[in-house]
Motif scaffolding. Sequence first.
Motif, PDB file in Angstrom:
ATOM      1  N   GLY A   1     -51.134  27.223  -6.223  1.00 20.09           N
ATOM      2  CA  GLY A   1     -51.764  28.403  -5.655  1.00 20.09           C
ATOM      3  C   GLY A   1     -50.935  29.192  -4.673  1.00 20.09           C
ATOM      4  N   GLY A   2     -49.688  28.791  -4.431  1.00 20.30           N
ATOM      5  CA  GLY A   2     -48.842  29.519  -3.498  1.00 20.30           C
ATOM      6  C   GLY A   2     -48.425  28.653  -2.322  1.00 20.30           C
ATOM      7  N   ILE A   3     -47.690  29.265  -1.397  1.00 21.38           N
ATOM      8  CA  ILE A   3     -47.174  28.576  -0.212  1.00 21.38           C
ATOM      9  C   ILE A   3     -47.977  29.035   0.999  1.00 21.38           C
ATOM     10  CG2 ILE A   3     -45.171  28.115   1.220  1.00 21.38           C
ATOM     11  CD1 ILE A   3     -44.984  27.095  -1.718  1.00 21.38           C
ATOM     12  N   VAL A   4     -48.577  28.073   1.705  1.00 22.98           N
ATOM     13  CA  VAL A   4     -49.387  28.416   2.876  1.00 22.98           C
ATOM     14  C   VAL A   4     -48.652  28.039   4.158  1.00 22.98           C
ATOM     15  CG1 VAL A   4     -51.599  28.322   1.681  1.00 22.98           C
ATOM     16  CG2 VAL A   4     -50.665  26.231   2.695  1.00 22.98           C
ATOM     17  N   LEU A   5     -48.896  28.835   5.200  1.00 24.66           N
ATOM     18  CA  LEU A   5     -48.231  28.707   6.500  1.00 24.66           C
ATOM     19  C   LEU A   5     -49.268  28.489   7.579  1.00 24.66           C
ATOM     20  CD1 LEU A   5     -45.461  29.345   8.192  1.00 24.66           C
ATOM     21  CD2 LEU A   5     -46.541  31.591   8.512  1.00 24.66           C
ATOM     22  N   GLN A   6     -48.971  27.563   8.516  1.00 22.87           N
ATOM     23  CA  GLN A   6     -49.830  27.343   9.675  1.00 22.87           C
ATOM     24  C   GLN A   6     -48.970  26.837  10.828  1.00 22.87           C
ATOM     25  OE1 GLN A   6     -53.072  24.563   9.069  1.00 22.87           O
ATOM     26  NE2 GLN A   6     -54.254  25.387  10.784  1.00 22.87           N
ATOM     27  N   GLU A   7     -49.346  27.186  12.034  1.00 22.18           N
ATOM     28  CA  GLU A   7     -48.585  26.736  13.204  1.00 22.18           C
ATOM     29  C   GLU A   7     -48.887  25.271  13.507  1.00 22.18           C
ATOM     30  OE1 GLU A   7     -47.727  27.890  17.905  1.00 22.18           O
ATOM     31  OE2 GLU A   7     -49.102  29.123  16.698  1.00 22.18           O
ATOM     32  N   TYR A   8     -47.841  24.548  13.964  1.00 15.10           N
ATOM     33  CA  TYR A   8     -48.002  23.169  14.423  1.00 15.10           C
ATOM     34  C   TYR A   8     -47.816  23.121  15.933  1.00 15.10           C
ATOM     35  CZ  TYR A   8     -47.105  18.276  15.448  1.00 15.10           C
ATOM     36  OH  TYR A   8     -47.153  17.016  15.996  1.00 15.10           O
ATOM     37  N   SER A   9     -48.782  22.513  16.620  1.00 19.31           N
ATOM     38  CA  SER A   9     -48.701  22.345  18.071  1.00 19.31           C
ATOM     39  C   SER A   9     -48.174  20.958  18.385  1.00 19.31           C
ATOM     40  CB  SER A   9     -50.075  22.536  18.713  1.00 19.31           C
ATOM     41  OG  SER A   9     -50.040  22.130  20.071  1.00 19.31           O
ATOM     42  N   ALA A  10     -46.950  20.887  18.921  1.00 20.04           N
ATOM     43  CA  ALA A  10     -46.384  19.591  19.282  1.00 20.04           C
ATOM     44  C   ALA A  10     -47.141  18.959  20.440  1.00 20.04           C
ATOM     45  CB  ALA A  10     -44.908  19.751  19.642  1.00 20.04           C
ATOM     46  N   GLN A  11     -47.704  19.796  21.318  1.00 19.94           N
ATOM     47  CA  GLN A  11     -48.452  19.270  22.453  1.00 19.94           C
ATOM     48  C   GLN A  11     -49.771  18.637  21.996  1.00 19.94           C
ATOM     49  OE1 GLN A  11     -47.099  22.436  22.391  1.00 19.94           O
ATOM     50  NE2 GLN A  11     -45.312  21.733  23.566  1.00 19.94           N
ATOM     51  N   GLU A  12     -50.467  19.305  21.101  1.00 20.15           N
ATOM     52  CA  GLU A  12     -51.756  18.794  20.625  1.00 20.15           C
ATOM     53  C   GLU A  12     -51.621  17.844  19.436  1.00 20.15           C
ATOM     54  OE1 GLU A  12     -54.964  21.948  20.630  1.00 20.15           O
ATOM     55  OE2 GLU A  12     -53.158  23.212  20.723  1.00 20.15           O
ATOM     56  N   LYS A  13     -50.410  17.800  18.838  1.00 22.22           N
ATOM     57  CA  LYS A  13     -50.130  16.968  17.661  1.00 22.22           C
ATOM     58  C   LYS A  13     -51.097  17.268  16.522  1.00 22.22           C
ATOM     59  CE  LYS A  13     -47.736  13.210  20.018  1.00 22.22           C
ATOM     60  NZ  LYS A  13     -47.620  11.750  20.213  1.00 22.22           N
ATOM     61  N   LYS A  14     -51.211  18.558  16.224  1.00 21.81           N
ATOM     62  CA  LYS A  14     -52.052  18.958  15.105  1.00 21.81           C
ATOM     63  C   LYS A  14     -51.700  20.387  14.704  1.00 21.81           C
ATOM     64  CE  LYS A  14     -55.993  20.735  17.767  1.00 21.81           C
ATOM     65  NZ  LYS A  14     -57.461  20.594  17.989  1.00 21.81           N
ATOM     66  N   LEU A  15     -52.143  20.759  13.516  1.00 23.51           N
ATOM     67  CA  LEU A  15     -52.007  22.133  13.062  1.00 23.51           C
ATOM     68  C   LEU A  15     -53.052  23.002  13.755  1.00 23.51           C
ATOM     69  CD1 LEU A  15     -51.478  21.503   9.238  1.00 23.51           C
ATOM     70  CD2 LEU A  15     -49.719  21.970  10.962  1.00 23.51           C
ATOM     71  N   VAL A  16     -52.641  24.211  14.138  1.00 24.86           N
ATOM     72  CA  VAL A  16     -53.542  25.100  14.875  1.00 24.86           C
ATOM     73  C   VAL A  16     -53.452  26.504  14.286  1.00 24.86           C
ATOM     74  CG1 VAL A  16     -53.366  23.779  17.021  1.00 24.86           C
ATOM     75  CG2 VAL A  16     -51.745  25.649  16.587  1.00 24.86           C
ATOM     76  N   GLY A  17     -54.477  27.290  14.548  1.00 28.80           N
ATOM     77  CA  GLY A  17     -54.464  28.684  14.142  1.00 28.80           C
ATOM     78  C   GLY A  17     -54.779  28.881  12.672  1.00 28.80           C
ATOM     79  N   PRO A  18     -54.701  30.145  12.215  1.00 27.82           N
ATOM     80  CA  PRO A  18     -55.100  30.478  10.840  1.00 27.82           C
ATOM     81  C   PRO A  18     -54.105  29.948   9.807  1.00 27.82           C
ATOM     82  CG  PRO A  18     -54.160  32.389  11.931  1.00 27.82           C
ATOM     83  CD  PRO A  18     -54.287  31.332  12.992  1.00 27.82           C
ATOM     84  N   VAL A  19     -54.618  29.755   8.605  1.00 26.28           N
ATOM     85  CA  VAL A  19     -53.796  29.397   7.448  1.00 26.28           C
ATOM     86  C   VAL A  19     -53.593  30.652   6.611  1.00 26.28           C
ATOM     87  CG1 VAL A  19     -53.623  27.968   5.371  1.00 26.28           C
ATOM     88  CG2 VAL A  19     -54.737  27.053   7.430  1.00 26.28           C
ATOM     89  N   LYS A  20     -52.343  30.977   6.280  1.00 28.50           N
ATOM     90  CA  LYS A  20     -52.063  32.186   5.513  1.00 28.50           C
ATOM     91  C   LYS A  20     -51.215  31.848   4.301  1.00 28.50           C
ATOM     92  CE  LYS A  20     -50.284  36.914   5.764  1.00 28.50           C
ATOM     93  NZ  LYS A  20     -49.687  37.962   6.613  1.00 28.50           N
TER      94      LYS A  20
END
Length: 541
Positions: free
Chosen positions: A156-175
């Motif tokens: 379905g394509g390549i999706v992008l999301q920010e990774y927070s090293a401080q929170e140790k998780k993906l954050v923000g919208p998925v595009k």
Amino acid sequence: MTSITNPILPGFHPDPSILRVGDDYYIATSTFEWFPGVRIHHSKDLKNWRFISSPLSRKSQLDMKGNINSGGVWAPCLSYQDGLFYLIYTDVKSWHGAYKDTHNYLVTAESIEGPWSEPVYLNSSGFDPSLFHDRDGKKWFVNMIWDYRKGNHSFGGIVLQEYSAQEKKLVGPVKNIFKGTDLRMTEGPHLYQKGDYYYLLTAEGGTEYNHAATLARSKTIDGPYEVDEDYPLITSAGKDHLDIQKAGHGSLVETQNGEWYLVHLGGRPLKDKRCILGRETFIQRCDWTDDGWLRLSHGSKSPEVVVQGPDLPEHPFEPEPAADDFSGETLGSQWNSLRVPMDSSWMSLSERPGYLRLKGRESLSSMHEQSIIARRQQAFKIEVETSVAFEPEHFQQMAGLLFYYDTIDHVYLHITHREEAGKCLGIIQTKYGEYDELTEAFIPLKDQEEVKLRGEVQDGMLAFYYRQHDEDWQQAGPLIDITHMSDDSAKQVRFTGTFVGMACQDLSGGRKEADFDYFIYKEQKKETTGQETGKGSTLHL
């Protein structure tokens, strides 16, 4: 200037992710259902490589018990920032049918040799994840997204999301930042930054004979990405004469002198386009055009066997010894187990010093607890030998020399017990899941004596031999075509390669033990390429 002869990582070493840190180069490759997970090789010159670590060495990092064939670790991505190594990987639990269960994780380490951290779970939306460290300090995670819905293309394509090293998780919208080209099956994303552009390198066309790698770029990380009009960057598609087939799924590295190289997977087929060594790692030199696109330096999209090396001094490594006498406290790095870690509950180097002891567990068709210790076949012409002490009491107990692709394709020279022969030797071939016995009658063996077992492979044909005492070697069974042990022979594509090693089963549950005195693995040093080896050669005994 030096030249590099491909492959740089022969045998089952697919999906390479390359990284330079200072003067050191590292490549991480997929391991699928084999344990420990991920193999990392090191080089100083891009020509000579040596294994240095397998980061996923604990069950807490990688629990593959029950994983499907060709599941497990897909397409790791290795990166480095601010004194810390990052490794992203997928643990694929299922991939047949409409759905794929693909769990993505991150581990980190201050040293490439570990210790590596406990995993951080990221997502499960698709496979081939990658982490990019932007100049502004942000970290971005990309993966292909799997779309199971009727009427949609599953890649379905390549999706992008920010990774927070401080929170140790993906954050923000998925595009979704890239849908791919008409080659389709877009996967294997890696992001790079050069000049004013973000570059997105993807694999396309599927990881078989139409495989390719495509480059796109954008001035913002979330796109839109424009595709190089002269895509793909590399492919072997439609060129059956090439020695390197399946070229695609790669990653890029810039040397300390500003030279650029692409490492990519490929395969060297024998007859009927069968790659018994699996998908291997190759390297190509690249140049940038004046308008900011990448090209293979030799002016073609086709992979070359011999490429121009970088302007770096050579750093050769000592080759791996041919023989392992099992005298150490731990097994050598060439050895692997299936799905589960090697531990004292089923294997030991200390219970009988100087021997590798395997305790019989489940059958060769099990996806849970097999007692197998095996290594990659890394050349078309090899000789292997072992000596085993094993006293089976009935037919459900077996131990011996194993050539193995997966649970449905393997060949096994094994010691067992039959009522008509007592302790004896036989050959099992499981081909496309169909069980067969290749000896006309089981070969009687002397009790309370070790048996030496040997296998010789030339271009997809295997001959087995055995001996006791100082007797001459005797051939066991017929010549065996083992090209069914390849990615290409099954009805559904698969992703590993041929392994050879030692195995022990006790289907009664009694855990009968077998002791292996040594294992010898020898390659013919100078060999022809895969296309040449497929032209009607035979095994001379």
